[in-house]
Scaffold this active site. Structure first.
Site, short mmCIF file in Angstrom:
data_model
loop_
_atom_site.label_atom_id
_atom_site.label_comp_id
_atom_site.label_asym_id
_atom_site.label_seq_id
_atom_site.Cartn_x
_atom_site.Cartn_y
_atom_site.Cartn_z
N GLU A 1 -7.30 0.51 1.72
CA GLU A 1 -6.11 -0.12 1.10
C GLU A 1 -6.47 -0.88 -0.10
OE1 GLU A 1 -3.71 -2.66 -0.01
OE2 GLU A 1 -3.99 -3.65 1.70
N CYS B 1 -1.02 -7.80 -2.65
CA CYS B 1 -1.27 -6.22 -2.85
C CYS B 1 -0.15 -5.53 -2.94
CB CYS B 1 -2.22 -5.62 -1.86
SG CYS B 1 -1.71 -5.82 -0.11
#
Length: 314
Positions: free
Chosen positions: A16, A50
């Site tokens: 990720e 993020c």
């Protein structure tokens, strides 16, 4: 680096990575309502998220109104130590990251962008100033600017206009990162249609970051935002080594055997038999499967006939 090291010994990984999430606003929205969400999407955790919104695409019909509303909100934001309990936004965690953010802004300004609004600093000590970055709104941005291509990971709101849904989709997909997106429209169907054509792993319709509230949903991106998922069933399976087990079950008077045409030494018509058998299992239509089944039974009956046995013996 993690993937390179894991590859040496074939260790499975879920990555990720970075994000450059698009925030699309159509002309049929409640502007004050969406403007509040937009600012929250960009400034939450001082922009260090993020899946935070980093590129804002707003329909030309409401562009000026939307920008004015966002600027009004951002100018009211005061930056300072969160433990003081009187500031709207806190510090930048990474040492020196504020300089990177300023470099992205400077590159955009040199290429024609304009700062139309900034938040203010609270009462900061001199040695702490470098750990803060004021929330900043820019217009006249385009995709030649690093700010619209590189992950900022900070409280910057670059706003770009679009004229059609097709243009918004094209702009949103023009990135090496594809983690999440948010699409706002008065028509739920329209927002879903736009979101369905965006290359990303997480999508929010008339909302932002609500995916985090549902741990049953998988989270992750595509392209340079990584691969694999965490959370949800997919995330649990990513932490498992899956084993496939096939068992020949016992049934009275029934025994699994290799068909005679395929037993060694193989029969002359073994290829025809195998072809028909595959067609029985995977034929595109019922009629194709039935024809193939008839041929399979025909070959088996011929194989079991006395004449066939004599021939093989000879």
């Amino acid at each position: 680096m993690i993937m390179a090291n894991a590859a040496e010994t074939l260790i499975p990984v879920t990555l990720e990575l970075g994000g450059k999430d698009a925030f699309i606003v159509c002309e049929d929205v409640d502007v004050p309502h969406v403007a509040q969400i937009a600012v929250r999407a960009a400034l939450q955790s001082s922009g260090q998220n993020c899946a935070g919104a980093e590129r804002f695409y707003v329909h030309s019909g409401i562009y000026s109104t939307f920008v004015a509303q966002v600027v009004k909100i951002v100018k009211s934001v005061c930056v300072g130590p969160p433990l003081a309990g009187k500031y709207d936004m806190g510090a930048i965690c990474l040492q020196g990251h504020a300089d990177k953010l300023q470099n992205l802004v400077n590159d955009a300004l040199e290429k024609g962008a304009v700062i139309v609004g900034r938040g203010s600093f609270g009462n900061l000590s001199e040695d702490a100033v470098d750990q803060y970055f004021p929330p900043t709104v820019l217009v006249n941005v385009d995709h030649t600017m690093k700010l619209m291509q590189e992950e900022a990971f900070g409280p910057i709101i670059p706003i770009m206009k679009f004229s059609s849904d097709e243009e918004a989709i094209k702009l949103a997909n023009d990135t090496v990162y594809e983690l999440g997106c948010a699409v706002f429209s008065g028509s739920q169907h329209r927002a879903k249609e736009i979101a369905s054509r965006l290359h990303c792993g997480v999508a929010a319709i008339n909302d932002f970051a609500s995916n985090y509230m549902r741990q049953s949903l998988p989270f992750g991106g595509v392209k340079h935002s990584g691969f694999g998922r965490f959370a949800g069933v997919e995330g649990l399976r990513a932490c498992c080594l899956v084993k496939s087990v096939v068992e020949d079950r016992w049934w009275p008077y029934i025994k699994t055997k290799i068909p005679k045409p395929l037993q060694y030494p193989v029969a002359e018509n073994c290829f025809e038999f195998q072809e028909s058998l595959v067609e029985v299992l995977y034929g595109l239509s019922v009629w194709d499967r039935l024809r193939a089944l008839v041929n399979v039974l025909k070959i088996l009956s011929e194989q079991n006939s006395p004449a066939s046995t004599v021939k093989r013996n000879l």
